[in-house]
Scaffold this motif. Structure first.
Motif, PDB file in Angstrom:
ATOM      1  N   ARG A   1     -15.871  27.160  64.781  1.00  0.00           N
ATOM      2  CA  ARG A   1     -17.084  26.350  64.576  1.00  0.00           C
ATOM      3  C   ARG A   1     -16.774  24.864  64.480  1.00  0.00           C
ATOM      4  O   ARG A   1     -17.600  24.038  64.823  1.00  0.00           O
ATOM      5  CB  ARG A   1     -17.821  26.806  63.323  1.00  0.00           C
ATOM      6  N   TRP A   2     -15.597  24.519  63.997  1.00  0.00           N
ATOM      7  CA  TRP A   2     -15.226  23.102  63.878  1.00  0.00           C
ATOM      8  C   TRP A   2     -14.024  22.717  64.731  1.00  0.00           C
ATOM      9  O   TRP A   2     -13.877  21.558  65.094  1.00  0.00           O
ATOM     10  CB  TRP A   2     -14.965  22.734  62.414  1.00  0.00           C
TER      11      TRP A   2
ATOM     12  N   SER B   1     -12.737  33.147  64.312  1.00  0.00           N
ATOM     13  CA  SER B   1     -14.134  32.779  64.615  1.00  0.00           C
ATOM     14  C   SER B   1     -14.685  31.736  63.654  1.00  0.00           C
ATOM     15  O   SER B   1     -15.396  30.836  64.083  1.00  0.00           O
ATOM     16  CB  SER B   1     -15.070  33.965  64.575  1.00  0.00           C
ATOM     17  N   GLN B   2     -14.377  31.858  62.365  1.00  0.00           N
ATOM     18  CA  GLN B   2     -14.918  30.883  61.415  1.00  0.00           C
ATOM     19  C   GLN B   2     -14.329  29.497  61.638  1.00  0.00           C
ATOM     20  O   GLN B   2     -14.977  28.498  61.356  1.00  0.00           O
ATOM     21  CB  GLN B   2     -14.722  31.342  59.962  1.00  0.00           C
TER      22      GLN B   2
END
Length: 144
Positions: free
Chosen positions: A83-84, A79-80
């Motif tokens: 974001r990119w 998930s982190q």
């Protein structure tokens, strides 16, 4: 009675960092990147030139591959990182970014690098040939 266990061990043992990463750089990053952009270099001029059937027919395998990779991205990516990493997914180079992560581990001699390489090959290895390369070849042959 003696029992012997068969274990392959580290296939990269005794290899330099360059020997460990070069095949992955070529086959997991270089060629797939060229393939994506070579397909687009066919599709876009055909669509601009009014050859809509050719452009649309070549778009189908690329779209199938993209949908499959997007599904893998959704399931695999943390998930982190989502974001990119969605940006790379849009440009159809997320599998190459994922390969670069594995290449970094191979280069550094990470103890789990071989396992990560095998996992990458299992997860991503059959998408492009099965959903994009073979159908594209058949379509280009039919167009020719």
């Amino acid at each position: 009675m003696k029992t012997h266990s068969f274990h392959l061990g580290d296939p990269f043992q005794g290899q330099s960092s360059l020997q460990r990463i070069l095949p992955s750089v070529i086959f997991d990053v270089g060629i797939p990147t060229l393939d994506v952009y070579s397909d687009l270099s066919l599709i876009i001029p055909w669509l601009i030139g009014g050859h809509y059937v050719y452009g649309a027919s070549m778009s189908v395998p690329v779209l199938l591959s993209f949908i499959s990779i997007a599904y893998k991205w959704y399931r695999i990516e943390k998930s982190q990182d989502k974001r990119w990493s969605w940006v790379f997914l849009q440009f159809q180079c997320w599998p190459q970014i994922r390969a670069l992560r594995v290449i970094r581990k191979l280069y550094n001699g990470h103890p789990r690098a071989y396992e990560e390489k095998r996992k990458f090959s299992t997860e991503m290895g059959s998408i492009e040939p099965g959903l994009e390369a073979w159908p594209s070849l058949i379509i280009m042959t039919a167009i020719w």
